[in-house]
Motif scaffolding. Sequence first.
Motif, PDB file in Angstrom:
ATOM      1  N   TYR A   1      -3.591  -5.243   3.083  1.00  0.00           N
ATOM      2  CA  TYR A   1      -1.192  -5.446   3.401  1.00  0.00           C
ATOM      3  C   TYR A   1      -0.209  -5.729   3.948  1.00  0.00           C
ATOM      4  O   TYR A   1      -0.380  -5.533   5.351  1.00  0.00           O
ATOM      5  CB  TYR A   1      -1.519  -4.024   2.082  1.00  0.00           C
ATOM      6  CG  TYR A   1      -2.093  -3.108   1.320  1.00  0.00           C
ATOM      7  CD1 TYR A   1      -2.249  -3.246  -0.360  1.00  0.00           C
ATOM      8  CD2 TYR A   1      -3.356  -2.663   2.114  1.00  0.00           C
ATOM      9  CE1 TYR A   1      -3.183  -2.951  -0.860  1.00  0.00           C
ATOM     10  CE2 TYR A   1      -4.683  -2.626   1.109  1.00  0.00           C
ATOM     11  CZ  TYR A   1      -4.158  -2.485  -0.631  1.00  0.00           C
ATOM     12  OH  TYR A   1      -5.172  -2.307  -1.528  1.00  0.00           O
TER      13      TYR A   1
ATOM     14  N   CYS B   1      -7.299   1.124   5.301  1.00  0.00           N
ATOM     15  CA  CYS B   1      -6.790   0.608   4.452  1.00  0.00           C
ATOM     16  C   CYS B   1      -6.532  -0.900   4.456  1.00  0.00           C
ATOM     17  O   CYS B   1      -4.942  -0.903   4.701  1.00  0.00           O
ATOM     18  CB  CYS B   1      -6.099   0.903   3.254  1.00  0.00           C
ATOM     19  SG  CYS B   1      -6.639   3.021   2.296  1.00  0.00           S
TER      20      CYS B   1
ATOM     21  N   LEU C   1       1.196  -1.444  -0.004  1.00  0.00           N
ATOM     22  CA  LEU C   1       0.126   0.142  -0.344  1.00  0.00           C
ATOM     23  C   LEU C   1       1.265   1.164  -0.292  1.00  0.00           C
ATOM     24  O   LEU C   1       1.642   1.288   0.847  1.00  0.00           O
ATOM     25  CB  LEU C   1      -0.941   0.062   1.082  1.00  0.00           C
ATOM     26  CG  LEU C   1      -1.617   1.174   1.354  1.00  0.00           C
ATOM     27  CD1 LEU C   1      -3.059   1.743   0.316  1.00  0.00           C
ATOM     28  CD2 LEU C   1      -2.362   1.067   3.144  1.00  0.00           C
TER      29      LEU C   1
END
Length: 226
Positions: free
Chosen positions: A97, A94, A6
């Motif tokens: 990752y 997010c 990411l």
Amino acid sequence: MNLKILAIIPARGGSKGVPRKNIRNLAGKPLIAWTIEEAKKSKYINRLVLSSDDDEIIEVAKEYGCDVPFKRPKELAQDDTPGIETVLHAIEHCPGYDFVMILQPTSPLRTVEDIDQCIEYTMRENAKLCVSVSEASQSPYWMYKREDDYLVPLIKQDKLITRRQDIPKVFILNGSIYLGDIEKIKAAKSFITNETKAYEMPISKSYDIDSLDDFIICENFIKKLP
């Protein structure tokens, strides 16, 4: 590589030295666009996102193809907000990752080759943390403090080094690339530990824009590029 990376571009709206710095024109396009365009060329970055509190910066980033999955809270966009808090906030929004990369928009001379070579170097070294550095133009071995108007060496030496070629090389963080294993970042709350590897970049690509003079210098560099 099986690892998922990411990449985050942190760009708050409240820059003081140069107002609206992140979207100020540099050689024909907004400053932030230089970072977005190079990051999108990467072979290894799985997702590129913007972290910003500013609507105008968000719109410009979207124009250049950067993902904006959230708007950064105002409390995380203050002058005294630790940079790592911005990173942790983005990671939380997010998930999924393995590594996180920070690409500051104030490093417009950084290229996709620097980004991918830093990732390759980190993986080759089996490192958990890596930051970009450049050789310091001024050596601390020739620096002094003033104590009662007397010169006191910053670094104590048994014998003063008088020739430049004899001075040990020293390096500074150039602010261009930060890369780290996400679990390591969460634990250490920093990219800088005694386990951090250094990815060296040339001084010519290590300008960090902080003033109007920096804009002029970088623009001249870009105009000379083939």
